[in-house]
Design an enzyme around this catalytic site. Structure first.
Site, PDB file in Angstrom:
ATOM      1  N   CYS A   2      29.383  13.439  13.719  1.00 40.75           N
ATOM      2  CA  CYS A   2      30.272  12.355  14.133  1.00 40.75           C
ATOM      3  C   CYS A   2      30.644  11.581  12.879  1.00 40.75           C
ATOM      4  CB  CYS A   2      29.591  11.435  15.144  1.00 40.75           C
ATOM      5  SG  CYS A   2      30.579   9.985  15.577  1.00 40.75           S
ATOM      6  N   GLU A 109      36.366  13.574  17.230  1.00 44.86           N
ATOM      7  CA  GLU A 109      35.929  14.841  16.661  1.00 44.86           C
ATOM      8  C   GLU A 109      37.161  15.716  16.469  1.00 44.86           C
ATOM      9  OE1 GLU A 109      34.130  16.486  14.533  1.00 44.86           O
ATOM     10  OE2 GLU A 109      32.403  15.651  15.607  1.00 44.86           O
TER      11      GLU A 109
END
Length: 225
Positions: A2, A109
């Site tokens: 992340c 993402e």
């Protein structure tokens, strides 16, 4: 991994939700493009010697091991793998004694279709309330410089998330916050599991978020694929 996330909840609402005493120098919110090396909102628990109170404080996103001579002396450690958290020299002490909560609205993402360019997705909770990542933290000191730093714990992705990226932050539910913070005895390791598909929702967002200078709520708006 992340590498970007969003947070819009006011700091005073966060302090109330997490039952944490807020610091006076918390980062400005909302922020829809929170990037590594910036100060982020983190909840940790003081030691029993210091009354064991929860605190809402700013920490630098990017864990700095104690042996680094400067904050950039080695790799930028924004994520820590759950599978090796207890073994890695950089993380194993923090894993046992310095765990924290990192609140978010959701995270970004990037997925690269075969033969194509990377496309950003936004992942957020399917229900009410914030998304809360499992984290670890550490204070780094060298000479007169002092930084309190943190990293998100990640694990292997499953289901729909695995189609976008192979890793996902460990996402904690409210009934697990106390256990992760060490308030409820042992068992934190069992919390390091991927979130289920039904607890998350996914949508494509525009490529503006590719720039770390981009800002504004339009970054999380859904676009047609």
């Amino acid at each position: 991994m992340c590498g970007r996330f969003a947070l819009s909840m006011p700091s005073d609402a966060m302090a109330q939700l997490f039952k944490a005493a807020p610091a006076n120098d918390l980062p400005i919110l909302p922020n829809y493009n929170i990037c590594p090396t910036t100060q982020i909102h983190v909840i940790y628990r003081e030691s029993e010697q210091d009354k064991g109170q929860r605190r809402l404080v700013p920490m630098r996103w990017g864990f700095v091991p104690h042996w680094y001579k400067t904050p950039s002396d080695g790799p930028l450690l924004i994520n820590a793998r759950a599978e090796t958290l207890a073994e890695k020299p950089a993380f194993r002490e923090a894993c046992r004694a310095r765990r924290c909560l990192i609140p978010a609205d959701g995270f970004y993402e990037w997925f690269r279709p075969e033969g194509g360019e990377k496309l950003p997705w936004y992942i957020q909770p399917s229900g009410e309330g914030p998304m809360v990542f499992a984290g670890i933290w550490q204070t780094w000191e060298q000479n007169s410089e002092r930084l309190t730093t943190c990293a998100m714990v990640t694990t292997e992705a499953t289901g729909r998330m695995a189609e976008i990226h192979h890793r996902i932050p460990v996402i904690l539910q409210p009934h697990d916050w106390g256990k992760w913070l060490g308030e409820e005895g042992h068992g934190a390791a069992r919390l390091m599991q991927p979130a289920s598909d039904d607890s998350l929702k996914f949508h494509r967002v525009g490529k503006a978020v590719n720039s770390n200078r981009a800002s504004g709520p339009e970054l999380i708006e859904e676009i047609e694929e």
